[in-house]
Design a protein around this motif. Structure first.
Motif, short mmCIF file in Angstrom:
data_model
loop_
_atom_site.label_atom_id
_atom_site.label_comp_id
_atom_site.label_asym_id
_atom_site.label_seq_id
_atom_site.Cartn_x
_atom_site.Cartn_y
_atom_site.Cartn_z
N SER A 170 0.83 -1.20 0.00
CA SER A 170 0.00 0.00 0.00
C SER A 170 0.87 1.25 0.00
CB SER A 170 -0.92 -0.01 1.23
OG SER A 170 -1.68 1.18 1.30
N GLY A 173 2.30 1.86 -3.41
CA GLY A 173 1.32 2.46 -4.31
C GLY A 173 1.21 3.96 -4.11
N SER A 174 1.20 4.40 -2.86
CA SER A 174 1.14 5.84 -2.56
C SER A 174 2.42 6.53 -3.04
CB SER A 174 0.95 6.06 -1.06
OG SER A 174 -0.27 5.50 -0.62
N TYR A 176 4.26 5.68 -5.54
CA TYR A 176 4.21 5.80 -7.00
C TYR A 176 3.39 7.01 -7.41
CZ TYR A 176 3.41 4.68 -11.89
OH TYR A 176 3.34 4.75 -13.27
N GLU A 177 2.27 7.24 -6.70
CA GLU A 177 1.43 8.39 -7.01
C GLU A 177 2.18 9.70 -6.74
OE1 GLU A 177 -2.09 7.97 -4.73
OE2 GLU A 177 -2.83 6.22 -5.82
N GLN A 178 3.04 9.68 -5.74
CA GLN A 178 3.77 10.91 -5.37
C GLN A 178 5.00 11.13 -6.25
OE1 GLN A 178 4.76 10.68 -1.19
NE2 GLN A 178 2.74 9.88 -0.67
N HIS A 179 5.74 10.06 -6.53
CA HIS A 179 7.05 10.21 -7.16
C HIS A 179 7.09 9.71 -8.61
CE1 HIS A 179 8.86 11.20 -3.25
NE2 HIS A 179 8.15 10.20 -2.75
N GLY A 180 6.08 8.96 -9.03
CA GLY A 180 6.17 8.34 -10.34
C GLY A 180 7.20 7.24 -10.34
N GLU A 181 7.66 6.86 -11.53
CA GLU A 181 8.63 5.77 -11.62
C GLU A 181 10.01 6.25 -11.21
OE1 GLU A 181 8.52 4.22 -15.54
OE2 GLU A 181 6.50 3.38 -15.36
N ARG A 189 9.67 -2.41 -5.07
CA ARG A 189 8.67 -3.37 -5.55
C ARG A 189 9.27 -4.77 -5.68
NH1 ARG A 189 7.44 -5.95 -10.13
NH2 ARG A 189 5.26 -6.49 -10.51
#
Length: 369
Positions: A170, A173-174, A176-181, A189
Protein backbone atom coordinates in the motif's frame (compact mmCIF):
# COMPACT_ATOMS: atom_id res chain seq x y z
CA UNK A 1 -12.81 -43.52 -13.75
CA UNK A 2 -14.89 -41.97 -16.54
CA UNK A 3 -14.04 -38.68 -18.23
CA UNK A 4 -16.76 -36.69 -16.47
CA UNK A 5 -15.49 -37.79 -13.05
CA UNK A 6 -11.94 -36.85 -14.10
CA UNK A 7 -13.15 -33.37 -15.06
CA UNK A 8 -14.97 -32.90 -11.75
CA UNK A 9 -11.90 -33.97 -9.77
CA UNK A 10 -9.63 -31.61 -11.70
CA UNK A 11 -12.05 -28.71 -11.22
CA UNK A 12 -11.99 -29.29 -7.47
CA UNK A 13 -8.19 -29.50 -7.38
CA UNK A 14 -7.80 -26.34 -9.50
CA UNK A 15 -9.29 -24.22 -6.73
CA UNK A 16 -6.45 -25.29 -4.46
CA UNK A 17 -3.59 -24.51 -6.84
CA UNK A 18 -1.13 -21.93 -5.53
CA UNK A 19 -0.36 -18.98 -7.83
CA UNK A 20 2.96 -19.14 -9.65
CA UNK A 21 5.80 -17.10 -8.23
CA UNK A 22 6.87 -13.96 -10.03
CA UNK A 23 10.62 -13.93 -10.54
CA UNK A 24 12.49 -10.84 -9.39
CA UNK A 25 15.91 -9.31 -9.83
CA UNK A 26 16.88 -11.09 -6.61
CA UNK A 27 16.05 -14.47 -8.16
CA UNK A 28 17.95 -13.74 -11.37
CA UNK A 29 20.99 -11.95 -9.97
CA UNK A 30 21.47 -13.85 -6.72
CA UNK A 31 22.03 -17.42 -5.67
CA UNK A 32 19.03 -18.00 -3.49
CA UNK A 33 18.13 -16.29 -0.25
CA UNK A 34 20.72 -14.76 2.08
CA UNK A 35 19.53 -13.27 5.36
CA UNK A 36 22.19 -10.58 5.79
CA UNK A 37 21.81 -8.89 2.36
CA UNK A 38 18.02 -8.99 2.73
CA UNK A 39 18.25 -7.31 6.15
CA UNK A 40 20.68 -4.76 4.70
CA UNK A 41 18.07 -3.80 2.11
CA UNK A 42 15.36 -3.65 4.75
CA UNK A 43 17.53 -1.31 6.85
CA UNK A 44 18.09 0.92 3.82
CA UNK A 45 14.38 1.31 3.06
CA UNK A 46 13.55 1.82 6.76
CA UNK A 47 15.87 4.82 6.99
CA UNK A 48 13.79 7.99 6.41
CA UNK A 49 16.95 9.95 5.50
CA UNK A 50 18.31 7.48 2.96
CA UNK A 51 18.67 8.48 -0.68
CA UNK A 52 15.57 6.57 -1.81
CA UNK A 53 13.53 9.68 -0.87
CA UNK A 54 10.60 7.71 0.57
CA UNK A 55 10.75 9.41 3.97
CA UNK A 56 9.23 7.29 6.71
CA UNK A 57 6.83 5.36 4.43
CA UNK A 58 8.54 1.98 4.93
CA UNK A 59 9.22 2.68 8.60
CA UNK A 60 5.54 3.47 9.14
CA UNK A 61 4.53 0.23 7.40
CA UNK A 62 6.65 -1.69 9.90
CA UNK A 63 5.41 0.29 12.90
CA UNK A 64 1.79 -0.15 11.78
CA UNK A 65 2.37 -3.92 11.95
CA UNK A 66 2.86 -3.65 15.74
CA UNK A 67 -0.11 -4.13 18.09
CA UNK A 68 -2.07 -0.87 18.03
CA UNK A 69 -1.33 -0.04 21.69
CA UNK A 70 2.42 -0.18 21.02
CA UNK A 71 2.51 1.86 17.81
CA UNK A 72 4.34 5.19 18.09
CA UNK A 73 2.26 8.25 17.27
CA UNK A 74 2.47 9.65 13.75
CA UNK A 75 4.61 12.57 14.98
CA UNK A 76 7.12 10.13 16.53
CA UNK A 77 7.87 8.10 13.41
CA UNK A 78 11.43 9.24 12.78
CA UNK A 79 14.91 8.00 13.62
CA UNK A 80 17.62 9.91 15.43
CA UNK A 81 20.32 7.97 13.58
CA UNK A 82 20.47 5.48 10.70
CA UNK A 83 19.37 1.89 11.42
CA UNK A 84 22.14 -0.09 13.10
CA UNK A 85 22.96 -3.46 11.59
CA UNK A 86 24.45 -6.24 13.72
CA UNK A 87 24.10 -4.33 16.99
CA UNK A 88 26.61 -5.89 19.43
CA UNK A 89 25.40 -6.83 22.91
CA UNK A 90 27.50 -6.83 26.09
CA UNK A 91 28.10 -10.56 25.53
CA UNK A 92 29.35 -9.92 21.98
CA UNK A 93 26.21 -11.36 20.42
CA UNK A 94 24.51 -9.54 17.56
CA UNK A 95 20.99 -8.27 17.02
CA UNK A 96 20.06 -8.06 13.34
CA UNK A 97 18.65 -4.54 13.31
CA UNK A 98 18.12 -1.74 15.85
CA UNK A 99 16.05 1.38 15.13
CA UNK A 100 16.25 4.37 17.48
CA UNK A 101 14.08 7.40 18.01
CA UNK A 102 14.31 9.73 21.02
CA UNK A 103 10.93 8.28 22.09
CA UNK A 104 11.37 4.57 21.37
CA UNK A 105 13.82 1.79 20.43
CA UNK A 106 12.89 -1.12 18.16
CA UNK A 107 15.07 -4.25 18.02
CA UNK A 108 14.36 -6.53 15.06
CA UNK A 109 15.52 -10.11 14.64
CA UNK A 110 14.95 -11.19 11.02
CA UNK A 111 14.21 -14.90 10.58
CA UNK A 112 13.33 -16.79 7.42
CA UNK A 113 14.94 -20.22 7.40
CA UNK A 114 16.49 -20.26 10.88
CA UNK A 115 14.75 -21.24 14.10
CA UNK A 116 14.25 -19.12 17.22
CA UNK A 117 17.44 -20.23 18.95
CA UNK A 118 18.95 -16.86 19.91
CA UNK A 119 19.38 -15.66 23.49
CA UNK A 120 16.33 -13.41 23.25
CA UNK A 121 16.15 -12.80 27.01
CA UNK A 122 19.68 -11.37 26.97
CA UNK A 123 18.94 -9.33 23.83
CA UNK A 124 15.91 -7.68 25.43
CA UNK A 125 17.60 -7.01 28.75
CA UNK A 126 20.70 -5.55 27.09
CA UNK A 127 18.72 -3.28 24.78
CA UNK A 128 16.60 -2.01 27.70
CA UNK A 129 19.63 -1.43 29.91
CA UNK A 130 21.95 0.20 27.41
CA UNK A 131 19.58 2.13 25.14
CA UNK A 132 16.61 3.04 27.29
CA UNK A 133 18.76 4.58 30.04
CA UNK A 134 17.52 7.53 32.00
CA UNK A 135 15.32 8.89 29.21
CA UNK A 136 13.00 5.88 29.63
CA UNK A 137 12.46 5.34 25.96
CA UNK A 138 9.93 2.64 25.09
CA UNK A 139 11.78 -0.55 24.13
CA UNK A 140 10.11 -2.86 21.59
CA UNK A 141 11.58 -6.20 20.54
CA UNK A 142 10.20 -8.12 17.57
CA UNK A 143 11.00 -11.15 15.43
CA UNK A 144 10.09 -10.54 11.79
CA UNK A 145 9.47 -13.79 9.92
CA UNK A 146 7.16 -15.32 7.29
CA UNK A 147 5.03 -17.06 9.93
CA UNK A 148 5.14 -14.37 12.62
CA UNK A 149 6.26 -16.74 15.39
CA UNK A 150 7.32 -15.13 18.68
CA UNK A 151 10.04 -16.50 20.97
CA UNK A 152 9.12 -17.69 24.43
CA UNK A 153 11.19 -14.93 26.08
CA UNK A 154 9.05 -12.23 27.76
CA UNK A 155 8.78 -8.89 25.99
CA UNK A 156 9.28 -10.23 22.45
CA UNK A 157 6.61 -10.01 19.74
CA UNK A 158 6.22 -11.92 16.51
CA UNK A 159 5.54 -9.97 13.30
CA UNK A 160 4.51 -11.88 10.17
CA UNK A 161 5.52 -10.98 6.64
CA UNK A 162 1.95 -11.04 5.26
CA UNK A 163 0.70 -8.09 7.37
CA UNK A 164 3.91 -6.08 6.96
CA UNK A 165 4.06 -6.68 3.21
CA UNK A 166 0.39 -5.81 2.75
CA UNK A 167 1.09 -2.44 4.36
CA UNK A 168 4.30 -2.08 2.38
CA UNK A 169 2.50 -2.70 -0.90
CA UNK A 170 0.00 0.00 0.00
CA UNK A 171 2.85 2.36 0.84
CA UNK A 172 4.54 1.59 -2.48
CA UNK A 173 1.32 2.46 -4.31
CA UNK A 174 1.14 5.84 -2.56
CA UNK A 175 4.83 6.46 -3.32
CA UNK A 176 4.21 5.80 -7.00
CA UNK A 177 1.43 8.39 -7.01
CA UNK A 178 3.77 10.91 -5.37
CA UNK A 179 7.05 10.21 -7.16
CA UNK A 180 6.17 8.34 -10.34
CA UNK A 181 8.63 5.77 -11.62
CA UNK A 182 12.11 5.70 -10.10
CA UNK A 183 14.83 3.12 -9.72
CA UNK A 184 14.36 3.04 -5.94
CA UNK A 185 10.64 2.39 -6.31
CA UNK A 186 11.43 -0.41 -8.77
CA UNK A 187 13.88 -1.90 -6.25
CA UNK A 188 11.30 -1.58 -3.46
CA UNK A 189 8.67 -3.37 -5.55
CA UNK A 190 11.12 -6.17 -6.40
CA UNK A 191 12.09 -6.39 -2.73
CA UNK A 192 8.46 -6.74 -1.67
CA UNK A 193 7.82 -9.51 -4.22
CA UNK A 194 11.03 -11.24 -3.13
CA UNK A 195 9.85 -11.28 0.48
CA UNK A 196 6.37 -12.41 -0.58
CA UNK A 197 7.91 -15.34 -2.44
CA UNK A 198 9.71 -16.37 0.73
CA UNK A 199 6.35 -16.76 2.47
CA UNK A 200 5.01 -19.10 -0.24
CA UNK A 201 5.91 -22.48 1.23
CA UNK A 202 5.61 -25.80 -0.53
CA UNK A 203 3.74 -27.37 2.39
CA UNK A 204 0.08 -28.31 2.05
CA UNK A 205 -2.60 -26.04 3.44
CA UNK A 206 -5.28 -27.59 5.63
CA UNK A 207 -7.74 -27.43 2.73
CA UNK A 208 -5.29 -29.13 0.34
CA UNK A 209 -4.53 -31.86 2.85
CA UNK A 210 -8.21 -32.55 3.46
CA UNK A 211 -9.02 -32.61 -0.26
CA UNK A 212 -6.17 -35.05 -0.98
CA UNK A 213 -7.18 -37.37 1.86
CA UNK A 214 -10.84 -37.38 0.85
CA UNK A 215 -9.98 -38.27 -2.76
CA UNK A 216 -7.03 -40.64 -2.35
CA UNK A 217 -8.43 -43.37 -4.57
CA UNK A 218 -9.54 -41.02 -7.31
CA UNK A 219 -6.21 -39.16 -7.31
CA UNK A 220 -4.37 -42.48 -7.59
CA UNK A 221 -6.63 -43.50 -10.49
CA UNK A 222 -6.10 -40.14 -12.20
CA UNK A 223 -2.32 -40.40 -11.78
CA UNK A 224 -2.35 -43.89 -13.28
CA UNK A 225 -4.46 -42.64 -16.18
CA UNK A 226 -1.94 -39.86 -16.82
CA UNK A 227 1.02 -42.26 -16.79
CA UNK A 228 -0.79 -44.76 -19.03
CA UNK A 229 -1.75 -41.98 -21.45
CA UNK A 230 1.89 -40.84 -21.79
CA UNK A 231 3.10 -44.39 -22.45
CA UNK A 232 0.32 -44.99 -24.97
CA UNK A 233 1.03 -41.69 -26.75
CA UNK A 234 4.79 -42.34 -26.92
CA UNK A 235 4.42 -45.84 -28.32
CA UNK A 236 1.77 -44.77 -30.82
CA UNK A 237 3.96 -41.91 -32.08
CA UNK A 238 6.99 -44.18 -32.22
CA UNK A 239 5.05 -46.63 -34.37
CA UNK A 240 3.86 -43.84 -36.66
CA UNK A 241 7.38 -42.43 -37.01
CA UNK A 242 8.77 -45.83 -37.95
CA UNK A 243 6.10 -46.12 -40.63
CA UNK A 244 6.85 -42.62 -42.00
CA UNK A 245 10.63 -43.25 -41.96
CA UNK A 246 10.58 -46.89 -43.06
CA UNK A 247 12.48 -46.07 -46.26
CA UNK A 248 15.56 -45.05 -44.25
CA UNK A 249 15.98 -48.55 -42.84
CA UNK A 250 16.77 -47.46 -39.26
CA UNK A 251 14.19 -47.79 -36.47
CA UNK A 252 13.26 -44.96 -34.14
CA UNK A 253 13.42 -45.55 -30.40
CA UNK A 254 11.94 -43.44 -27.63
CA UNK A 255 11.71 -42.92 -23.88
CA UNK A 256 10.07 -40.57 -21.40
CA UNK A 257 11.99 -38.00 -19.34
CA UNK A 258 10.42 -36.26 -16.36
CA UNK A 259 11.68 -32.70 -16.55
CA UNK A 260 11.11 -30.33 -13.59
CA UNK A 261 8.56 -28.49 -15.75
CA UNK A 262 6.70 -31.57 -16.99
CA UNK A 263 6.89 -34.80 -19.02
CA UNK A 264 8.99 -34.96 -22.19
CA UNK A 265 9.08 -37.72 -24.84
CA UNK A 266 12.43 -38.12 -26.61
CA UNK A 267 12.81 -39.77 -30.06
CA UNK A 268 16.13 -40.77 -31.67
CA UNK A 269 17.32 -43.16 -34.37
CA UNK A 270 18.27 -46.46 -32.72
CA UNK A 271 21.95 -46.53 -31.69
CA UNK A 272 22.51 -42.88 -32.67
CA UNK A 273 25.56 -41.21 -31.10
CA UNK A 274 25.91 -37.50 -30.33
CA UNK A 275 23.41 -34.92 -29.17
CA UNK A 276 20.82 -34.78 -31.93
CA UNK A 277 17.26 -35.84 -31.08
CA UNK A 278 13.66 -34.63 -31.13
CA UNK A 279 11.62 -34.11 -27.96
CA UNK A 280 7.88 -33.63 -27.52
CA UNK A 281 7.24 -31.52 -24.43
CA UNK A 282 3.76 -31.13 -22.98
CA UNK A 283 3.20 -27.73 -21.36
CA UNK A 284 1.54 -28.39 -17.94
CA UNK A 285 0.40 -24.80 -17.34
CA UNK A 286 -1.18 -24.25 -20.76
CA UNK A 287 -3.89 -26.76 -21.71
CA UNK A 288 -3.29 -28.55 -25.02
CA UNK A 289 0.02 -26.71 -25.64
CA UNK A 290 2.63 -28.99 -27.23
CA UNK A 291 6.23 -28.14 -28.08
CA UNK A 292 8.44 -30.06 -30.48
CA UNK A 293 12.05 -29.31 -29.55
CA UNK A 294 14.69 -30.38 -32.03
CA UNK A 295 18.24 -30.72 -30.74
CA UNK A 296 20.95 -30.59 -33.41
CA UNK A 297 24.54 -31.52 -32.63
CA UNK A 298 26.74 -28.49 -33.36
CA UNK A 299 29.20 -30.74 -35.19
CA UNK A 300 26.77 -30.52 -38.11
CA UNK A 301 27.88 -26.95 -38.84
CA UNK A 302 26.68 -23.40 -38.24
CA UNK A 303 23.11 -22.15 -38.67
CA UNK A 304 23.66 -21.31 -42.33
CA UNK A 305 24.91 -24.83 -43.05
CA UNK A 306 21.98 -26.34 -41.17
CA UNK A 307 19.54 -24.34 -43.30
CA UNK A 308 20.97 -26.02 -46.36
CA UNK A 309 20.43 -29.40 -44.72
CA UNK A 310 16.74 -28.94 -43.94
CA UNK A 311 16.86 -27.26 -40.51
CA UNK A 312 16.26 -23.55 -41.11
CA UNK A 313 16.03 -21.56 -37.87
CA UNK A 314 13.68 -19.05 -39.56
CA UNK A 315 11.02 -21.75 -39.88
CA UNK A 316 10.83 -22.25 -36.09
CA UNK A 317 9.10 -20.23 -33.38
CA UNK A 318 12.35 -19.82 -31.48
CA UNK A 319 15.89 -21.14 -31.37
CA UNK A 320 18.76 -21.15 -28.89
CA UNK A 321 22.46 -21.86 -29.26
CA UNK A 322 23.89 -24.08 -26.55
CA UNK A 323 27.38 -25.32 -25.87
CA UNK A 324 26.93 -28.63 -27.69
CA UNK A 325 23.59 -28.29 -29.48
CA UNK A 326 21.25 -25.97 -31.29
CA UNK A 327 17.72 -26.08 -29.88
CA UNK A 328 14.82 -25.31 -32.23
CA UNK A 329 11.25 -24.84 -30.92
CA UNK A 330 8.05 -25.56 -32.86
CA UNK A 331 4.84 -24.87 -30.92
CA UNK A 332 1.39 -26.43 -31.42
CA UNK A 333 -1.59 -24.78 -29.72
CA UNK A 334 -3.68 -27.95 -29.96
CA UNK A 335 -2.94 -31.64 -29.57
CA UNK A 336 -3.10 -32.42 -33.26
CA UNK A 337 -1.02 -35.59 -33.02
CA UNK A 338 -0.96 -36.23 -36.76
CA UNK A 339 0.60 -32.78 -37.30
CA UNK A 340 3.00 -33.29 -34.39
CA UNK A 341 4.04 -36.70 -35.71
CA UNK A 342 4.58 -35.28 -39.18
CA UNK A 343 6.81 -32.51 -37.79
CA UNK A 344 8.87 -34.92 -35.68
CA UNK A 345 9.31 -37.25 -38.67
CA UNK A 346 10.50 -34.33 -40.80
CA UNK A 347 13.11 -33.24 -38.24
CA UNK A 348 14.32 -36.81 -37.66
CA UNK A 349 14.66 -37.34 -41.40
CA UNK A 350 16.79 -34.18 -41.65
CA UNK A 351 18.96 -35.31 -38.71
CA UNK A 352 19.53 -38.74 -40.22
CA UNK A 353 20.34 -37.30 -43.64
CA UNK A 354 22.92 -34.82 -42.36
CA UNK A 355 24.55 -37.19 -39.86
CA UNK A 356 24.41 -40.57 -41.54
CA UNK A 357 28.06 -40.38 -42.66
CA UNK A 358 29.79 -39.76 -39.36
CA UNK A 359 27.14 -41.64 -37.38
CA UNK A 360 27.85 -44.83 -39.35
CA UNK A 361 31.55 -44.44 -38.69
CA UNK A 362 30.92 -44.11 -34.96
CA UNK A 363 28.54 -47.07 -34.95
CA UNK A 364 31.14 -49.22 -36.74
CA UNK A 365 33.79 -48.17 -34.19
CA UNK A 366 31.46 -49.10 -31.30
CA UNK A 367 30.62 -52.44 -32.91
CA UNK A 368 34.29 -53.10 -33.62
CA UNK A 369 35.22 -52.54 -29.97
Amino acid sequence: MDVERMKALLEGAARLRRPSRERTLFDIGARGYFENPTTDLLAFFLDPEAEHGFGNAVLSALLDSLPEALQPAACERYLTRPPVREWVTSRHQRIDLVLESDRWVLAVEHKVYHGLHNDFAHYGEDIALRLSGQDSRQVLCVVLSPGGQAPSSPGWLGLGYPDFLRRLRSAAGSLYEQHGESKWLLFLREFVIHLENLTMTDTLTDAQEQFALEHLGEIEALTKAKNDALVSLRLRLQEGLNTRLDDLGLPITSWQENWPVGPALRFVPHGWQGYSSVVIYLEPQIPKQVWVQTYIDRRNGDLAELAGKGIDCNQFDEHKVGRSVYNFYHGFSSMDWDAVEEAVASYLRAIMAMEQGWQREQLEEVQGD
